[in-house]
Design a protein around this motif. Structure first.
Motif, PDB file in Angstrom:
ATOM      1  N   GLY A 324      -8.154 -11.437  17.257  1.00 19.34           N
ATOM      2  CA  GLY A 324      -7.712 -10.108  17.652  1.00 19.34           C
ATOM      3  C   GLY A 324      -8.917  -9.220  17.889  1.00 19.34           C
ATOM      4  O   GLY A 324      -9.923  -9.313  17.180  1.00 19.34           O
ATOM      5  N   MET A 325      -8.833  -8.359  18.920  1.00 16.55           N
ATOM      6  CA  MET A 325      -9.933  -7.455  19.263  1.00 16.55           C
ATOM      7  C   MET A 325      -9.376  -6.057  19.533  1.00 16.55           C
ATOM      8  O   MET A 325      -8.276  -5.904  20.054  1.00 16.55           O
ATOM      9  N   LYS A 326     -10.158  -5.051  19.195  1.00 15.34           N
ATOM     10  CA  LYS A 326      -9.739  -3.675  19.427  1.00 15.34           C
ATOM     11  C   LYS A 326      -9.707  -3.362  20.921  1.00 15.34           C
ATOM     12  O   LYS A 326     -10.613  -3.737  21.661  1.00 15.34           O
ATOM     13  N   ALA A 327      -8.672  -2.646  21.342  1.00 13.51           N
ATOM     14  CA  ALA A 327      -8.612  -2.150  22.712  1.00 13.51           C
ATOM     15  C   ALA A 327      -9.558  -0.972  22.883  1.00 13.51           C
ATOM     16  O   ALA A 327      -9.959  -0.324  21.906  1.00 13.51           O
ATOM     17  N   ASN A 328      -9.922  -0.683  24.134  1.00 16.30           N
ATOM     18  CA  ASN A 328     -10.693   0.509  24.434  1.00 16.30           C
ATOM     19  C   ASN A 328      -9.973   1.738  23.884  1.00 16.30           C
ATOM     20  O   ASN A 328      -8.740   1.815  23.900  1.00 16.30           O
ATOM     21  N   GLN A 329     -10.732   2.712  23.433  1.00 17.17           N
ATOM     22  CA  GLN A 329     -10.160   3.869  22.759  1.00 17.17           C
ATOM     23  C   GLN A 329      -9.157   4.625  23.617  1.00 17.17           C
ATOM     24  O   GLN A 329      -8.220   5.249  23.091  1.00 17.17           O
ATOM     25  N   GLN A 330      -9.300   4.565  24.936  1.00 22.41           N
ATOM     26  CA  GLN A 330      -8.346   5.275  25.797  1.00 22.41           C
ATOM     27  C   GLN A 330      -6.932   4.737  25.620  1.00 22.41           C
ATOM     28  O   GLN A 330      -5.953   5.477  25.798  1.00 22.41           O
ATOM     29  N   TRP A 331      -6.805   3.452  25.272  1.00 20.28           N
ATOM     30  CA  TRP A 331      -5.485   2.858  25.072  1.00 20.28           C
ATOM     31  C   TRP A 331      -4.904   3.219  23.715  1.00 20.28           C
ATOM     32  O   TRP A 331      -3.707   3.033  23.491  1.00 20.28           O
ATOM     33  N   ARG A 332      -5.706   3.737  22.823  1.00 19.25           N
ATOM     34  CA  ARG A 332      -5.228   4.058  21.482  1.00 19.25           C
ATOM     35  C   ARG A 332      -4.801   5.522  21.343  1.00 19.25           C
ATOM     36  O   ARG A 332      -4.503   5.976  20.251  1.00 19.25           O
ATOM     37  N   THR A 333      -4.809   6.230  22.460  1.00 18.65           N
ATOM     38  CA  THR A 333      -4.284   7.589  22.487  1.00 18.65           C
ATOM     39  C   THR A 333      -2.763   7.528  22.641  1.00 18.65           C
ATOM     40  O   THR A 333      -2.189   6.477  22.961  1.00 18.65           O
ATOM     41  N   ASP A 334      -2.113   8.653  22.443  1.00 18.82           N
ATOM     42  CA  ASP A 334      -0.653   8.697  22.607  1.00 18.82           C
ATOM     43  C   ASP A 334      -0.253   8.291  24.030  1.00 18.82           C
ATOM     44  O   ASP A 334       0.716   7.540  24.224  1.00 18.82           O
ATOM     45  N   LYS A 335      -0.989   8.782  25.035  1.00 21.45           N
ATOM     46  CA  LYS A 335      -0.677   8.431  26.420  1.00 21.45           C
ATOM     47  C   LYS A 335      -0.915   6.951  26.689  1.00 21.45           C
ATOM     48  O   LYS A 335      -0.145   6.298  27.391  1.00 21.45           O
ATOM     49  N   GLY A 336      -1.994   6.412  26.113  1.00 23.87           N
ATOM     50  CA  GLY A 336      -2.294   4.998  26.299  1.00 23.87           C
ATOM     51  C   GLY A 336      -1.244   4.098  25.685  1.00 23.87           C
ATOM     52  O   GLY A 336      -0.816   3.105  26.286  1.00 23.87           O
ATOM     53  N   ILE A 337      -0.793   4.438  24.483  1.00 27.05           N
ATOM     54  CA  ILE A 337       0.230   3.638  23.799  1.00 27.05           C
ATOM     55  C   ILE A 337       1.560   3.737  24.528  1.00 27.05           C
ATOM     56  O   ILE A 337       2.306   2.760  24.646  1.00 27.05           O
ATOM     57  N   GLU A 338       1.847   4.915  25.082  1.00 27.78           N
ATOM     58  CA  GLU A 338       3.088   5.069  25.851  1.00 27.78           C
ATOM     59  C   GLU A 338       3.071   4.195  27.102  1.00 27.78           C
ATOM     60  O   GLU A 338       4.086   3.607  27.481  1.00 27.78           O
ATOM     61  N   LEU A 339       1.903   4.062  27.739  1.00 21.83           N
ATOM     62  CA  LEU A 339       1.801   3.319  28.989  1.00 21.83           C
ATOM     63  C   LEU A 339       1.722   1.809  28.782  1.00 21.83           C
ATOM     64  O   LEU A 339       2.278   1.044  29.576  1.00 21.83           O
ATOM     65  N   ALA A 340       1.048   1.351  27.714  1.00 19.21           N
ATOM     66  CA  ALA A 340       0.826  -0.091  27.551  1.00 19.21           C
ATOM     67  C   ALA A 340       1.048  -0.573  26.121  1.00 19.21           C
ATOM     68  O   ALA A 340       0.567  -1.643  25.756  1.00 19.21           O
ATOM     69  N   GLY A 341       1.791   0.197  25.347  1.00 21.35           N
ATOM     70  CA  GLY A 341       2.115  -0.200  23.983  1.00 21.35           C
ATOM     71  C   GLY A 341       3.358  -1.064  23.909  1.00 21.35           C
ATOM     72  O   GLY A 341       3.957  -1.408  24.935  1.00 21.35           O
ATOM     73  N   PRO A 342       3.783  -1.430  22.715  1.00 18.83           N
ATOM     74  CA  PRO A 342       4.874  -2.404  22.553  1.00 18.83           C
ATOM     75  C   PRO A 342       6.203  -1.977  23.156  1.00 18.83           C
ATOM     76  O   PRO A 342       6.924  -2.796  23.719  1.00 18.83           O
ATOM     77  N   LYS A 343       6.533  -0.707  23.086  1.00 18.85           N
ATOM     78  CA  LYS A 343       7.836  -0.270  23.598  1.00 18.85           C
ATOM     79  C   LYS A 343       7.916  -0.399  25.116  1.00 18.85           C
ATOM     80  O   LYS A 343       8.994  -0.600  25.676  1.00 18.85           O
TER      81      LYS A 343
END
Length: 365
Positions: A324-343
């Motif tokens: 497992g590797m950390k995603a770029n910080q932009q993906w860990r924002t609320d907008k990033g998680i909304e766009l490419a997160g599990p839901k």
């Protein structure tokens, strides 16, 4: 600026397969295109986004489609140049630099052939920092950069130009015609200025892919273990060690969807891991509990040679390690998680960073 030569392409292709997180397509054919172009036209200049003029025109050129299709339906190579030239014609100006749309898999190396043929630089940045299965899942979308115009070309000579009302519609419409084209095509997309890229890109990702490839390919001559070398360079978490016990996969539209089951070995005996994928590995569960969740990266490694395994090449009985590797910080924002997160992929689980999911007991006490 640095020069990328044919030897570097081997490293970048290997590192791009790691960043493909099981998807992105096998980079082998893209590697051949890049090497052939560089033999004919010379080395490629890799530049930082900071070296671009603010008004420079930068365009990602990419392969688009289902990775499993690409095993049987090869590109001719001409379709990528056509997508590039269509974009110049449509915009009425020369493209100053190309870049990968995603650093993962095939698309991590495809733009090198364009840069060599057109004698323009390639920017050390992308819009994902990994591979994702949908066209709108980019940091460019997070910064409100339109995916349109999109140019599309296939190996038969069919071509399209799209203007879509938003980036999700870009995925929908280009995806629909890609299926009719046989499941794969070449595209130009997200034309942007140097100023926009400086703000929106995932920077240094090509150099990072190269460093991951070197960690694997150069380990033995340095008397290092390739897997340990990769884990150190990627700051990865070892999630599981085991043997592939089952694999179910189907092609749905332009996606490979399925589940890979792994029986635990060594420190993970009596445990089972399930990897759920939609082109890319998106969810890793150990004994039914998540240990890695998109947008963080899940990488399947062949335990025998430390080579990353793509979802379409998984074979029963292979001994593997899951990282497992950390995603770029932009993906860990609320907008990033909304766009490419599990839901976004239909999972009920909430995104929890990989380092929190894998805290050691002593860290909690």
């Amino acid at each position: 600026m640095q020069k990328i030569n044919i030897e570097d392409i081997e490293y970048i292709a290997m590192g791009s397969t790691v960043l493909g997180t099981g998807g992105g397509g096998d980079p082998y054919i893209g590697k051949l295109f890049a090497k052939e172009a560089m033999k004919k036209y010379g080395e490629v200049s890799l530049i930082k986004a900071s070296e671009l003029e603010d008004d420079a025109l930068v365009v990602p050129i990419a392969a688009f489609g289902a990775p499993m299709i690409l095993v049987e339906k090869l590109f001719s190579g001409d379709e990528f140049i056509k997508a590039f030239e269509m974009m110049e014609s449509y915009l009425g100006r020369k493209i100053d630099a190309v870049m990968p749309a995603e650093a993962g898999g095939l698309n991590g190396v495809i733009p090198f052939s364009i840069a060599a043929q057109k004698q323009i630089p390639l920017v050390d940045a992308d819009g994902m920092g990994r591979a994702f299965p949908r066209l709108e899942m980019t940091t460019f979308t997070l910064h409100n950069i339109p995916v349109s115009p999109i140019t599309q070309a296939d190996e038969k000579g069919n071509r399209n130009v799209y203007h879509t009302i938003d980036n999700t519609w870009g995925e929908t419409l280009v995806g629909a015609t890609t299926i009719q084209m046989g499941g794969s095509c070449a595209i130009g997309c997200y034309p942007m200025s140097g100023r926009q890229l400086k703000d929106a890109g995932v920077h240094g990702i090509v150099t990072y892919a190269k460093s991951l490839g070197k960690a694997i390919l150069d380990a033995k001559k340095l008397n290092l273990n390739p897997l340990d070398s990769l884990i150190e360079k990627a700051a990865a978490v070892k999630l599981f060690t085991g043997k592939i016990s089952a694999i179910s996969v189907k092609t749905a539209g332009r996606w490979n969807k399925g589940v890979c089951e792994i029986i635990g070995l060594e420190d993970f005996q009596n445990s089972i891991m399930e990897l759920d994928f939609q082109n890319e590995f998106l969810m890793a569960k150990k004994d039914r509990k998540p240990v890695a969740i998109t947008p963080d990266l899940i990488v399947l490694i062949d335990a025998e040679n430390a080579r990353p395994i793509t979802a379409e090449t998984i074979q029963y009985g292979t001994r593997v390690v899951v990282l497992g590797m950390k995603a770029n910080q932009q993906w860990r924002t609320d907008k990033g998680i909304e766009l490419a997160g599990p839901k976004k992929f239909g999972y009920d689980e909430k995104y929890i960073p990989i380092e929190e999911l894998n805290k050691k007991i002593e860290d909690v006490l």
